[in-house]
Design a protein around this motif. Sequence first.
Motif, mmCIF file in Angstrom:
data_model
loop_
_atom_site.group_PDB
_atom_site.id
_atom_site.type_symbol
_atom_site.label_atom_id
_atom_site.label_comp_id
_atom_site.label_asym_id
_atom_site.label_seq_id
_atom_site.Cartn_x
_atom_site.Cartn_y
_atom_site.Cartn_z
ATOM 1 N N SER A 257 -4.940 -5.441 1.357
ATOM 2 C CA SER A 257 -4.279 -5.823 2.605
ATOM 3 C C SER A 257 -3.170 -6.824 2.347
ATOM 4 C CB SER A 257 -5.297 -6.399 3.591
ATOM 5 O OG SER A 257 -6.212 -5.418 4.010
ATOM 6 N N THR A 258 -3.425 -7.781 1.447
ATOM 7 C CA THR A 258 -2.405 -8.772 1.106
ATOM 8 C C THR A 258 -1.193 -8.099 0.469
ATOM 9 O OG1 THR A 258 -3.992 -10.575 0.857
ATOM 10 C CG2 THR A 258 -1.912 -10.792 -0.328
ATOM 11 N N ARG A 259 -1.431 -7.180 -0.464
ATOM 12 C CA ARG A 259 -0.317 -6.461 -1.103
ATOM 13 C C ARG A 259 0.496 -5.677 -0.087
ATOM 14 N NH1 ARG A 259 -3.984 -5.779 -5.539
ATOM 15 N NH2 ARG A 259 -4.850 -3.920 -4.551
ATOM 16 N N ARG A 260 -0.182 -5.013 0.833
ATOM 17 C CA ARG A 260 0.526 -4.206 1.829
ATOM 18 C C ARG A 260 1.377 -5.079 2.744
ATOM 19 N NH1 ARG A 260 -4.523 -1.566 4.245
ATOM 20 N NH2 ARG A 260 -3.115 -1.013 5.955
ATOM 21 N N ALA A 261 0.832 -6.205 3.181
ATOM 22 C CA ALA A 261 1.580 -7.097 4.072
ATOM 23 C C ALA A 261 2.831 -7.631 3.374
ATOM 24 C CB ALA A 261 0.695 -8.243 4.539
#
Length: 342
Positions: A257-261
């Motif tokens: 999720s952090t990478r996608r954001a």
Amino acid sequence: MTTVDPAPAPPMRLRELVFGAACAAAVRAAARLGVADALGDTPMTVEDLAAAVKTPPRTLRRLLRALSCQGVFTEQPDGTFAHTEMSRLLREDDPHSLRYIALWCTEPWTWDVWPKLDEAVRSGRNVFEDVYEREFFTYLNEDAPESAHVFNRAMTTSSKQSAQDVADLLDLGDVSSVADIGGGQGHVLASLLEKHPSLNGALLDLPGVVENADPRLRDGGALSSRVRVVAGDCREDIPVQADVYIIKNILEWDDDSTRRALANVRKAARPGARVVVIENLVDDTPSMRFTTAMDLLLLLNVGGAKHTRQSMVDRLTDAGLVIGEVRPVNAYLHAFECTVPA
């Protein structure tokens, strides 16, 4: 009068630590009973306090003595009780109130997941779904409305209290637009717009969050003519362009999720745009007892994590951002100043 050993020996200190749940439960009980709100500026007898909060004096005295040992309330030589700096923070009307944060950290679900911390450490994933058979936020919103309300009030309290610190830190005098990504109800954005009258802003967060945005940002609000409120999930898309992107306290999910954001910020931003990431750190900070505890709670409920300085640097670098200065915002937040390369 309650007395406390200021420097307990290791065996006693360990005994105190393993009874930490009793301390947390006592703070929660005082908050739910409204003891701090009932206690005024002058000391009160237990009998008067008990009448005000509708409890027997005998059991309330036991609660107050346990809290006084921790510096929450103080027992006077005549047996009355008075406020301390900490107990005042449990008052709902205190400008620095931590009442809802205290309640949030001791919600009923927390008592079910803390005993399974060894399982979470062993597996590296959350245990919440094993206990409740539901994803954490789905459970909150669909099965635990009272806990969801406490969560929202706690996040609002935290955001309001840090918003001015962020506004004081950031120099936005040379930019015309700012976007608060995952910005909750927009307290940080509102503080920035009030400080910079020529600045325009955008607030992006989930639909159920932005519908309760700060009244200053909504239609008819004092700042509404300079704000675009966007309902969306920054892990899916960021349909906002700005000179400065602010990402505060949301990069604590699972790594994907952090990478996608961050990838979506990188995709949306123009070359040269600033990206300011603001996070609690579990190292190099005076608030490590608090942030490391929150780090473990994140592991338990969503499989997330607070960051070290290096882990934050690694994720920002992997996203293709150029990291500049890293500065403390206050005692528990750090700001990572980044730019989007050409």
